[in-house]
Structure formats: C-alpha cells, structure tokens
Design a protein around this motif. Sequence first.
Motif, PDB file in Angstrom:
ATOM      1  N   PHE A  27       0.758  -1.121  -0.044  1.00 26.54           N
ATOM      2  CA  PHE A  27      -0.025   0.144  -0.124  1.00 26.54           C
ATOM      3  C   PHE A  27       0.900   1.289  -0.123  1.00 26.54           C
ATOM      4  CE2 PHE A  27      -1.921   3.394   2.766  1.00 26.54           C
ATOM      5  CZ  PHE A  27      -2.716   3.668   1.762  1.00 26.54           C
ATOM      6  N   GLY A  28       2.020   1.361   0.831  1.00 27.01           N
ATOM      7  CA  GLY A  28       2.520   2.411   1.037  1.00 27.01           C
ATOM      8  C   GLY A  28       3.546   2.599  -0.164  1.00 27.01           C
ATOM      9  N   LEU A  29       4.133   1.533  -0.806  1.00 24.73           N
ATOM     10  CA  LEU A  29       4.737   1.734  -2.192  1.00 24.73           C
ATOM     11  C   LEU A  29       3.740   2.313  -3.302  1.00 24.73           C
ATOM     12  CD1 LEU A  29       7.354  -1.334  -1.994  1.00 24.73           C
ATOM     13  CD2 LEU A  29       7.611   1.204  -1.502  1.00 24.73           C
ATOM     14  N   ARG A  30       2.675   1.783  -3.419  1.00 26.99           N
ATOM     15  CA  ARG A  30       1.813   2.063  -4.449  1.00 26.99           C
ATOM     16  C   ARG A  30       1.646   3.611  -4.237  1.00 26.99           C
ATOM     17  NH1 ARG A  30      -4.008   2.407  -4.485  1.00 26.99           N
ATOM     18  NH2 ARG A  30      -4.778   2.046  -6.571  1.00 26.99           N
ATOM     19  N   GLN A  54      -0.475  15.044   0.686  1.00 26.02           N
ATOM     20  CA  GLN A  54       0.755  14.298   0.965  1.00 26.02           C
ATOM     21  C   GLN A  54       0.778  12.669   0.777  1.00 26.02           C
ATOM     22  OE1 GLN A  54       1.217  15.648   4.961  1.00 26.02           O
ATOM     23  NE2 GLN A  54       1.428  17.714   4.625  1.00 26.02           N
ATOM     24  N   PRO A  55       0.449  12.487  -0.331  1.00 20.52           N
ATOM     25  CA  PRO A  55       0.459  10.954  -0.616  1.00 20.52           C
ATOM     26  C   PRO A  55       1.999  10.408  -0.588  1.00 20.52           C
ATOM     27  CG  PRO A  55       0.327  12.009  -2.632  1.00 20.52           C
ATOM     28  CD  PRO A  55       0.202  13.022  -1.378  1.00 20.52           C
ATOM     29  N   VAL A  56       3.114  11.083  -0.875  1.00 25.86           N
ATOM     30  CA  VAL A  56       4.328  10.632  -0.830  1.00 25.86           C
ATOM     31  C   VAL A  56       4.804  10.548   0.796  1.00 25.86           C
ATOM     32  CG1 VAL A  56       6.724  11.232  -1.581  1.00 25.86           C
ATOM     33  CG2 VAL A  56       4.808  11.485  -3.257  1.00 25.86           C
ATOM     34  N   ARG A  57       4.530  11.551   1.289  1.00 26.33           N
ATOM     35  CA  ARG A  57       4.848  11.512   2.898  1.00 26.33           C
ATOM     36  C   ARG A  57       4.144  10.465   3.568  1.00 26.33           C
ATOM     37  NH1 ARG A  57       3.305  16.411   7.204  1.00 26.33           N
ATOM     38  NH2 ARG A  57       4.562  15.505   8.799  1.00 26.33           N
ATOM     39  N   ILE A  58       2.958  10.502   3.282  1.00 30.84           N
ATOM     40  CA  ILE A  58       2.212   9.104   4.161  1.00 30.84           C
ATOM     41  C   ILE A  58       2.441   7.757   3.636  1.00 30.84           C
ATOM     42  CG2 ILE A  58      -0.101   8.397   4.577  1.00 30.84           C
ATOM     43  CD1 ILE A  58      -1.334  11.261   4.433  1.00 30.84           C
ATOM     44  N   GLY A  59       2.646   7.716   2.320  1.00 30.97           N
ATOM     45  CA  GLY A  59       2.728   6.324   1.883  1.00 30.97           C
ATOM     46  C   GLY A  59       4.337   5.981   1.959  1.00 30.97           C
ATOM     47  N   GLY A  60       5.214   6.766   2.203  1.00 26.77           N
ATOM     48  CA  GLY A  60       6.749   6.466   2.354  1.00 26.77           C
ATOM     49  C   GLY A  60       6.727   6.024   3.837  1.00 26.77           C
ATOM     50  N   GLY A  61       6.191   6.736   4.680  1.00 24.54           N
ATOM     51  CA  GLY A  61       6.183   6.590   6.230  1.00 24.54           C
ATOM     52  C   GLY A  61       5.639   5.136   6.650  1.00 24.54           C
ATOM     53  N   VAL A  62       4.506   4.971   5.970  1.00 27.03           N
ATOM     54  CA  VAL A  62       3.827   3.586   6.128  1.00 27.03           C
ATOM     55  C   VAL A  62       4.749   2.514   5.343  1.00 27.03           C
ATOM     56  CG1 VAL A  62       1.898   2.260   5.276  1.00 27.03           C
ATOM     57  CG2 VAL A  62       1.590   4.625   6.303  1.00 27.03           C
TER      58      VAL A  62
END
Length: 108
Positions: A27-30, A54-62
């Motif tokens: 999910f995070g990488l997607r 902030q999809p990159v911030r949230i996705g990268g953190g996840v």
Amino acid sequence: MSPSDTEPVLVAVRLVVAVVSLALLVFGLRAVILRRLPRGRLSFGHLSAGQRAQPVRIGGGVALVAAGLLVQQVASLVALPFAIKLCLFGVALVLFVTAVGWFALRQD
C-alpha cells in the motif's frame, strides 16, 4: 497453560502481523509510486486538504514502518543464528527511525 501450549498461538500471531505488514508495504509503495492515496471504499472520516496533498509523505512513512515490522517478524519466525537476528533487529530499528525522520522532514 504451559509455555509450549502458547507457542503455536504466538507463531500464528506473528504470521498474521507479517502478512498485514506486507500488505501495508505494498500500500505504501503504491501510494509513493502513483503519488496519490487510494480512495476509501468506506468513508469513516474525511481527510483534510493537507492530508490529501501528501501521498508521498504518508505512503513512504507507512512503507518504512511496514518494512521494519516485516523484517522484525521474519527474523523471529525463521531459524537464524543469534548474530543475524540481532543484525536484523538493528535493521528494523533503523527502518523505524528512518520512517519517523521521513514523516517529520518530508514536506509534500
């Protein structure tokens, strides 16, 4: 209950955590690759404008937290020498610290 009775339960819990962390990693990488968060099928609450941007911030953190959790669970499930398990635990800690830094410093 003796300790040997609870061992299968702990292994099952670790397997469930490993599968969930693998799903969160995907999910995070997607979210990072597509640069957008997937729309929720069931809306329990609405994301604020700041969170939607902030999809990159949230996705990268996840993804980083899930990778750290996955490394930790695999190290406890697979029969490895103690030194390698200790190194994998260190890698998991580095991933968690990186996730906190990523989320705190990333400004998308």
